[in-house]
Design an enzyme around this catalytic site. Structure first.
Site, mmCIF file in Angstrom:
data_model
loop_
_atom_site.group_PDB
_atom_site.id
_atom_site.type_symbol
_atom_site.label_atom_id
_atom_site.label_comp_id
_atom_site.label_asym_id
_atom_site.label_seq_id
_atom_site.Cartn_x
_atom_site.Cartn_y
_atom_site.Cartn_z
ATOM 1 N N LEU A 59 0.864 -1.185 0.000
ATOM 2 C CA LEU A 59 0.000 0.000 0.000
ATOM 3 C C LEU A 59 0.903 1.240 0.000
ATOM 4 C CD1 LEU A 59 -2.544 1.756 0.566
ATOM 5 C CD2 LEU A 59 -2.428 0.997 2.947
ATOM 6 N N TYR B 224 5.605 22.526 8.603
ATOM 7 C CA TYR B 224 6.132 21.394 7.834
ATOM 8 C C TYR B 224 7.294 20.728 8.579
ATOM 9 C CZ TYR B 224 8.333 18.560 4.258
ATOM 10 O OH TYR B 224 8.886 17.496 3.582
ATOM 11 N N LYS C 91 7.493 16.795 10.264
ATOM 12 C CA LYS C 91 8.485 15.784 9.916
ATOM 13 C C LYS C 91 9.273 15.334 11.151
ATOM 14 C CE LYS C 91 7.335 15.274 5.675
ATOM 15 N NZ LYS C 91 6.826 13.995 5.149
#
Ligand SMILES: NC(=O)c1ccc[n+]([C@@H]2O[C@H](COP(=O)([O-])OP(=O)(O)OC[C@H]3O[C@@H](n4cnc5c(N)ncnc54)[C@H](OP(=O)(O)O)[C@@H]3O)[C@@H](O)[C@H]2O)c1
Length: 254
Positions: free
Chosen positions: A7, A153, A157
């Site tokens: 996936l 952002y 992370k």
């Protein structure tokens, strides 16, 4: 013999697209998720012709809270067992926190953190029951430092790295591994979406980065940075004072 199933999120462009090509070349059938159906259909045709790959393509928006469950329902309906999960879909928006819209902030949190965490939580118990499986989460070298001008952002992370490393430890000896890939500057559509400048020096190709991630995942490594310079950056950030990192890391908008 039936092929194993992987996936992959974010397979319609960039690093995720290259992951799909790599996994197909390694005789996996694929469940792909991204919003652009035309891209997924084109990729499915390419992989069918080249490798005989069966692709189940789902054009779904992973920022919607119900999407991970929907994907899993489709997988169960098709009677598939996921042996590899690659959480690649991610995006960043450049701009100062105070001027960024809530939509831009929540899009990053919902995609980079919530969808990745939900999919991992939905897939991992099945893998543990089978005593077999590999999860690869795409972080970034941005996760090793704070990012003024792209604060959300970078913070998302950092979450991906922290979660993945903890899960690598939690799954040790179970037959399941969790790996975090940390790319640096990579040619893809990422910088167009983020309204950032793209330069010439030090950029890696998406297929090169995907290969590094794939090899690390196969070996069950905890963490891998893409390329020598990025490995140096991820190590170096441990020794540079945080105040200096803040100056170095300041992100400028286009
Ligand atoms: N490029 C870099 O320099 C760099 C550096 C470090 C880390 N990374 C990380 O690498 C990963 C892949 O990025 P990339 O560089 O390959 O960028 P990209 O070319 O922009 O690919 C991003 C992928 O995420 C998918 N995506 C975006 N929003 C989505 C949503 N709401 N629902 C479902 N899928 C969505 C996109 O598909 P659709 O638009 O079709 O939905 C696309 O397939 C990201 O996690 C990124 O943070 C990139």
């Amino acid at each position: 013999m039936a092929r194993p199933i992987a996936l992959i999120t974010g397979a319609s462009s960039g690093i995720g697209l290259e992951f799909a090509r790599l996994l197909a070349a390694n005789r996996y059938d694929l469940v792909l998720v991204a919003r652009r159906q035309d891209r997924l259909t084109g990729l499915a045709e390419e992989l069918k012709t080249k490798y005989g790959t069966t692709v189940w393509a789902h054009d779904l928006d992973l920022t919607l809270s119900e999407t991970p469950q929907r994907v899993m329902q489709e997988i169960e309906k098709a009677g598939l067992t996921i042996e590899v999960l690659i959480n690649d879909a991610g995006l960043g928006h450049a701009g100062t926190f105070a001027t960024m819209s809530w939509e831009e902030i929540s899009e990053q949190v919902n995609l980079n953190i919530v969808a990745l965490t939900k999919l991992t939580r939905l897939v991992l118990p099945g893998m543990l029951a089978q005593k077999k499986g590999k999860i690869l989460n795409v972080g970034s070298i941005a996760g090793f430092l704070p990012g003024p001008g792209m604060a959300v952002y970078y913070a998302t992370k950092a979450f991906v790295i922290s979660l993945s490393e903890a899960l690598w430890q939690e799954t040790r000896g179970t037959g399941v591994t969790v790996t975090c890939l940390c790319p640096g500057l990579t040619r893809s559509e990422f910088h167009t979406v983020a309204h950032m400048k793209s330069g010439k020096l030090g950029w890696m190709t998406a297929d090169g980065v995907a290969k590094i991630g794939f090899d690390a995942m196969v070996k069950g490594k905890r963490l891998v940075s893409a390329g020598g310079v990025n490995t140096l950056v991820s190590w170096g950030t441990r020794f540079v004072p945080r105040r200096l990192l803040l100056l170095i890391a300041t992100v400028r908008r286009q």
